[in-house]
Structures are given as C-alpha cells and as structure tokens.
Write an enzyme that holds these catalytic residues in place. Structure first.
Site, PDB file in Angstrom:
ATOM      1  N   HIS A 181      25.725  62.323  38.781  1.00 16.95           N
ATOM      2  CA  HIS A 181      26.508  61.796  37.672  1.00 16.95           C
ATOM      3  C   HIS A 181      27.608  62.780  37.319  1.00 16.95           C
ATOM      4  CE1 HIS A 181      27.588  60.235  33.818  1.00 16.95           C
ATOM      5  NE2 HIS A 181      26.864  59.168  34.062  1.00 16.95           N
TER       6      HIS A 181
ATOM      7  N   TYR B 229      30.367  58.877  24.633  1.00 16.20           N
ATOM      8  CA  TYR B 229      30.353  59.565  23.337  1.00 16.20           C
ATOM      9  C   TYR B 229      31.303  58.818  22.412  1.00 16.20           C
ATOM     10  CZ  TYR B 229      28.348  63.599  25.858  1.00 16.20           C
ATOM     11  OH  TYR B 229      27.560  64.425  26.606  1.00 16.20           O
TER      12      TYR B 229
ATOM     13  N   PRO C 233      20.329  68.653  20.890  1.00 17.85           N
ATOM     14  CA  PRO C 233      20.447  67.898  22.154  1.00 17.85           C
ATOM     15  C   PRO C 233      21.871  67.449  22.476  1.00 17.85           C
ATOM     16  CG  PRO C 233      19.337  66.573  20.485  1.00 17.85           C
ATOM     17  CD  PRO C 233      19.592  67.909  19.865  1.00 17.85           C
TER      18      PRO C 233
ATOM     19  N   LYS D 299      21.142  70.785  27.173  1.00 15.33           N
ATOM     20  CA  LYS D 299      20.971  72.101  27.816  1.00 15.33           C
ATOM     21  C   LYS D 299      19.523  72.590  27.856  1.00 15.33           C
ATOM     22  CE  LYS D 299      25.343  73.337  28.400  1.00 15.33           C
ATOM     23  NZ  LYS D 299      25.772  72.838  29.697  1.00 15.33           N
TER      24      LYS D 299
ATOM     25  N   TYR E 232      29.930  72.172  30.425  1.00 14.05           N
ATOM     26  CA  TYR E 232      29.140  70.952  30.265  1.00 14.05           C
ATOM     27  C   TYR E 232      28.053  70.873  31.329  1.00 14.05           C
ATOM     28  CZ  TYR E 232      28.478  65.902  29.405  1.00 14.05           C
ATOM     29  OH  TYR E 232      27.980  64.671  29.101  1.00 14.05           O
TER      30      TYR E 232
HETATM   31  P1  RFL Z   1       8.331  71.512  26.262  1.00 15.98           P
HETATM   32  O1  RFL Z   1       8.832  70.524  27.246  1.00 15.98           O
HETATM   33  O2  RFL Z   1       8.318  71.125  24.840  1.00 15.98           O
HETATM   34  O3  RFL Z   1       6.864  71.889  26.712  1.00 15.98           O
HETATM   35  C1  RFL Z   1       6.027  72.659  25.888  1.00 15.98           C
HETATM   36  C2  RFL Z   1       4.595  72.280  26.220  1.00 15.98           C
HETATM   37  O4  RFL Z   1       3.723  73.090  25.448  1.00 15.98           O
HETATM   38  C3  RFL Z   1       2.662  72.290  24.949  1.00 15.98           C
HETATM   39  N1  RFL Z   1       2.122  72.971  23.770  1.00 15.98           N
HETATM   40  C4  RFL Z   1       0.974  73.689  23.780  1.00 15.98           C
HETATM   41  N2  RFL Z   1       0.070  73.888  24.754  1.00 15.98           N
HETATM   42  C5  RFL Z   1      -0.977  74.680  24.441  1.00 15.98           C
HETATM   43  N3  RFL Z   1      -1.173  75.236  23.215  1.00 15.98           N
HETATM   44  C6  RFL Z   1      -0.284  75.033  22.209  1.00 15.98           C
HETATM   45  N4  RFL Z   1      -0.470  75.607  21.011  1.00 15.98           N
HETATM   46  C7  RFL Z   1       0.856  74.230  22.470  1.00 15.98           C
HETATM   47  N5  RFL Z   1       1.919  73.830  21.741  1.00 15.98           N
HETATM   48  C8  RFL Z   1       2.677  73.075  22.542  1.00 15.98           C
HETATM   49  C9  RFL Z   1       3.295  70.941  24.685  1.00 15.98           C
HETATM   50  O5  RFL Z   1       2.336  69.887  24.672  1.00 15.98           O
HETATM   51  C10 RFL Z   1       4.274  70.825  25.857  1.00 15.98           C
HETATM   52  O6  RFL Z   1       3.705  70.181  26.961  1.00 15.98           O
HETATM   53  O7  RFL Z   1       9.113  72.887  26.351  1.00 15.98           O
HETATM   54  P2  RFL Z   1       9.874  73.638  27.577  1.00 15.98           P
HETATM   55  O8  RFL Z   1       9.011  73.687  28.796  1.00 15.98           O
HETATM   56  O9  RFL Z   1      10.404  74.868  27.001  1.00 15.98           O
HETATM   57  O10 RFL Z   1      11.079  72.614  27.942  1.00 15.98           O
HETATM   58  C11 RFL Z   1      12.094  72.365  27.019  1.00 15.98           C
HETATM   59  C12 RFL Z   1      12.600  70.934  27.183  1.00 15.98           C
HETATM   60  O11 RFL Z   1      11.518  70.034  27.124  1.00 15.98           O
HETATM   61  C13 RFL Z   1      13.658  70.586  26.100  1.00 15.98           C
HETATM   62  O12 RFL Z   1      14.532  71.662  25.902  1.00 15.98           O
HETATM   63  C14 RFL Z   1      14.494  69.356  26.506  1.00 15.98           C
HETATM   64  O13 RFL Z   1      13.717  68.180  26.500  1.00 15.98           O
HETATM   65  C15 RFL Z   1      15.715  69.198  25.564  1.00 15.98           C
HETATM   66  N6  RFL Z   1      16.462  67.965  25.861  1.00 15.98           N
HETATM   67  C16 RFL Z   1      17.321  67.911  26.930  1.00 15.98           C
HETATM   68  N7  RFL Z   1      17.509  69.007  27.706  1.00 15.98           N
HETATM   69  C17 RFL Z   1      18.304  68.928  28.828  1.00 15.98           C
HETATM   70  O14 RFL Z   1      18.453  69.949  29.520  1.00 15.98           O
HETATM   71  N8  RFL Z   1      18.945  67.762  29.195  1.00 15.98           N
HETATM   72  C18 RFL Z   1      18.816  66.612  28.454  1.00 15.98           C
HETATM   73  O15 RFL Z   1      19.359  65.561  28.824  1.00 15.98           O
HETATM   74  C19 RFL Z   1      17.994  66.672  27.253  1.00 15.98           C
HETATM   75  N9  RFL Z   1      17.796  65.567  26.482  1.00 15.98           N
HETATM   76  C20 RFL Z   1      16.252  66.825  25.078  1.00 15.98           C
HETATM   77  C21 RFL Z   1      16.921  65.622  25.416  1.00 15.98           C
HETATM   78  C22 RFL Z   1      15.378  66.835  23.974  1.00 15.98           C
HETATM   79  C23 RFL Z   1      15.184  65.690  23.212  1.00 15.98           C
HETATM   80  N10 RFL Z   1      14.330  65.760  22.093  1.00 15.98           N
HETATM   81  C24 RFL Z   1      12.953  66.124  22.291  1.00 15.98           C
HETATM   82  C25 RFL Z   1      14.919  66.045  20.867  1.00 15.98           C
HETATM   83  C26 RFL Z   1      16.728  64.475  24.650  1.00 15.98           C
HETATM   84  C27 RFL Z   1      15.866  64.508  23.538  1.00 15.98           C
HETATM   85  C28 RFL Z   1      15.658  63.259  22.721  1.00 15.98           C
END
Ligand code: RFL
Length: 403
Positions: free
Chosen positions: A83, A213, A305, A309, A400
């Site tokens: 993309h 956007y 978000p 990133k 970006y």
């Molecule tokens: P995660 O994915 O939140 O994983 C953390 C894991 O830890 C577990 N956990 C525990 N386990 C044991 N003991 C505890 N006390 C615990 N507490 C929590 C949880 O169950 C979970 O499985 O963190 P990680 O690995 O640092 O990854 C970060 C990403 O998930 C996050 O930054 C992204 O999803 C942000 N984000 C996006 N990032 C991108 O790079 N590209 C995107 O297009 C993008 N779109 C988004 C997004 C985040 C969104 N939200 C959640 C606001 C779109 C949305 C809607």
C-alpha cells in the site's frame, strides 16, 4: 520485609521471562529461541483472545525487513497487500500522495495485527517455545539484582513465581512491568491530545484505494483498508462519549458527511463488527532499562494511533533487545544492553514527533478555544504545503512509512 519475601518460593525459572505475547513479546521470543536462549512468554489472555484482537494493520517497510530477516514474514508475504497512497479530503478540496514514489520510495504492507500475532505464535510454538496463556504477571521484584522474580496469577487463581536473569516487559501500557518500576527511577513524559476517536471495524470492502484522511468542521474521519472484506474507520468524537451511543445509521451518515461522499464517491456500507473509543494519548518512559527489567513496545512508549507507528516500533525494539540479550547471555557482551534504552529512545521520539504532527494536521481546533481560528489557519497552510511542495511530500513519505 524484602521484595523476595513478599513473593515467596520460586517454582519456575528461565533465563529470560517475557511478559506479554503481543508483537513485541512474540518477536523477541522467536529471536531468543532461534539463538538458543532459554526463555518463556507469560500471557494474560487465552490463545483465542490473543489471535482475535484486531488492532494495527499498516506495517512499515522496516518491520517487514525485520520479520523477513528472521523467517517470520511468510504469512504477510503471502496474504499482505502493498500500500502506498493516501488521500486527504479537506475544506480546500482533495489531493492524493503516492508516498511509495516519494521520499525513500518505501511502502506499507497491510496485514492485520491479529494475523501477524497468530503467525508469530505458531512459529514460536512449532520451534518448541514455551508460553503460558491465562497467566497474569502481578509484579516484578528484585530488578536491581541479577535474579529478578515475577509473581503471576494463573487463570485458576493459583499464584506462582518465575525467576529469571532478565525480565522483558512487553505487556503494554497497563502491564505489570511499568507498575514494578521503583518510584523516582524513571521519567514519565505524558501528553493527552484532548481528542478522542471512535475506532470502527466494518464488514465492508474498502471504499477507496488509499488511506483516507478527512478533515471536516464536524471532526476528523479516517478510512484504512484491512482486507478485501474488512475496513477500519475512525470518527473523531466528544471526549467521554460512549461507543454504544452511535447507531450504525448515524455512524455511516457521519462518515459520509465528513468524507464528503456526495462529492468524492459513496462509501461501501456493511455491519459494524467492532467499536471502541480511543483517547489520543502519548507517553514515553525514560530509561527503558532498570537493572534486569527491560521495556519494549507499548510498555516503553504509547503512540497515538494517528500515524500507525506502535506495532512497528514494537517490532524494531524487540529485534534490538533480542540482539542485546543474546550478546549478553551467550557471549558475555553487555554492550548492547547498556545502550538499548538510548538507541530505542531516538526512534521513539522521532515517531512521537511525527505522530504529534499528524494529530495537528488532521484535527480542527475546538471552537471554544480562543486561538482556534489561528490554529486552523496554520493547519490549512500545512495541508497546502503538503499538497504543493515536493520537498514537504518527500519529508512526509519518509516519516510516514519509516520508523
Ligand atoms: P500489545 O500488543 O498490547 O501486547 C501486550 C500483551 O501483553 C499482555 N498483558 C499481560 N500479560 C501478562 N501479564 C500482564 N500483567 C499483562 N498485561 C498485559 C496483553 O494481553 C497483550 O497480549 O503490546 P506490544 O507487543 O507492545 O505491541 C504494541 C501494538 O499492539 C500497538 O502499538 C499497536 O496496535 C498500535 N496501533 C497501530 N500500530 C501500527 O504500527 N500500525 C497501525 O496501523 C496501528 N493501528 C493501533 C492501531 C492501535 C489501536 N488501538 C489499540 C488504539 C489501531 C488501533 C485501533
């Protein structure tokens, strides 16, 4: 009473205990396992919950390179879609940026995060990796020593203790790693953008062949493809408003209004299968290493978000942390661990700066703010510069897609 006495007897041990099986924890686990490091992942959720959680979708070119380098990119190579175009719709008209042909010429790969998590999990388990689902870390203690301990509560309520040489805090913003940092040992930079989004997943094909956007007096609206039959939309909403307050009819009407569908073409409607309000907040913890407890991913820094990133930084940090841990544990070279925090923070602050710039580019300033007309004029000028200036477009494209 010392921390060790509070926690009680040790039941389990691994050289590296990883908290959390998101992108950060799973990439780290896979890389450590491949290098022969004894590790375990402790995850609060069940496998089914973990692999059903829709979040990110836009993977940066560097993320794909990291995953490729370690043989973890098979699924996204097979099913992900390249993309490279975004479209801005504003009060001054519409323009598109083919960012794949600008800046460093890099593209995103669209591949839903829950599919990536499922791939990483399968790879890890097939390679013999240990993971405990339904296991919630409560606290990490003795982080100032070389024998940190993690207390956990299993899904049945039983408490256990893990002992490690290092604990990797990959358990997100509300995890146990952050809670276990000694007060006063870190700086917590926090920023609330004062803006909220209603994040939506629609069972409907994408409505345009670009990230959309839309900047509108009613607020921001966003469109992002996920798969040929699922699309993510965002609607800026009042802080504190409930996701359930929006009927499906109202959601589509508002998306069509803000995306100026009558002018630029209709949206493909479909059932809204997921909705959640996200408050746009950013934070950074400094430093990322505290003795034998080291943070990565959202546990280290939360990004709004707006620029997609978070997952990309999580993968980049996991690779850096894996290299540093392998060097220390397998070769007695602690140099990578000593500089891990400083190296990651440079990437984190650049991503924060760009995400913050995107927030200001995409949102009108609330009318009750005395400086609103001035801020809005700046925003329009910024968009105009992005529409007309090739060097501004190159800068945008580089930031970006890059991390
Ligand atoms: P995660 O994915 O939140 O994983 C953390 C894991 O830890 C577990 N956990 C525990 N386990 C044991 N003991 C505890 N006390 C615990 N507490 C929590 C949880 O169950 C979970 O499985 O963190 P990680 O690995 O640092 O990854 C970060 C990403 O998930 C996050 O930054 C992204 O999803 C942000 N984000 C996006 N990032 C991108 O790079 N590209 C995107 O297009 C993008 N779109 C988004 C997004 C985040 C969104 N939200 C959640 C606001 C779109 C949305 C809607």
């Amino acid at each position: 009473m010392t921390e060790s006495q509070i926690i009680g007897a040790v039941r389990h041990a691994a050289d590296v205990v990883i908290l959390g099986a998101g992108p950060a924890g799973l990439v780290l686990g896979n890389l450590l396992l491949a290098a022969g490091v004894d590790c375990v992942i402790l995850e609060r959720a069940t496998r089914a919950q973990l692999t059903a959680r829709s979040r990110a979708g836009f993977l940066a070119a560097n993320t794909v390179r990291v995953l490729d380098r370690h043989g973890l990119a098979e699924g996204l190579r097979r099913h992900g879609k390249e993309h490279a175009v975004c479209e801005f719709r504003t009060e001054d008209g519409r323009f598109r940026l083919d960012y794949g042909g600008l800046g460093l010429g890099e593209r995103h790969t669209v591949y839903p995060q829950h599919l990536l998590v499922a791939d990483l999990l399968t790879h890890y388990q097939q390679a013999g990796g240990q993971i405990r689902f339904g296991t919630e870390a409560q606290a990490v203690a003795d982080i100032g020593t070389s024998r940190p301990r993690v207390t956990v509560r299993e899904s049945g309520g039983r408490e256990e203790t893990w002992q490690a040489r290092y604990v990797a805090g990959c358990d997100g913003r509300h995890g146990a790693a952050r809670r276990s940092l000694p007060p006063g040992s870190f700086r917590h930079h926090r920023h609330d953008h004062g803006i909220s989004w209603l994040g939506l997943l629609a069972e409907a094909p994408p409505s345009l062949d670009a990230v959309g956007y839309a900047v509108h007096p009613q607020g921001f609206a966003g469109h992002m493809a996920r798969t040929p039959s699922v699309t993510r939309y965002y609607l800026q909403t009042e802080r504190g408003s409930a996701a359930e307050a929006w009927s499906e009819e109202r959601i589509w009407a508002e998306l069509e209004l803000r995306m100026r569908a009558t002018e630029h073409g209709p949206l493909h409607r479909g059932p809204i299968v997921q909705r959640a309000v996200v408050d746009l907040e950013s934070d950074v913890l400094e430093p990322l290493r505290h003795g034998s407890l080291i943070l990565a991913g959202d546990a280290a820094s939360l990004l709004s978000p707006s620029a997609a990133k978070g997952a990309n930084l999580a993968v980049l940090e996991a690779e850096l942390l894996a290299e540093a841990l392998v060097a220390d544990l397998m070769h007695g070279d602690g140099g990578g661990l000593a500089t891990y925090s400083e190296r990651c923070l440079r990437y984190i602050w650049r991503a924060q700066e760009f995400s913050n710039w995107m927030v200001r580019l995409l949102h009108t300033t609330p009318g009750h703010d005395a400086g609103a007309p001035f801020q809005d004029a700046l925003r329009r000028s910024r968009l105009d510069s992005l529409r007309t200036s090739r060097s501004h477009q190159d800068w945008f494209a580089e930031h970006y897609v890059g991390v």
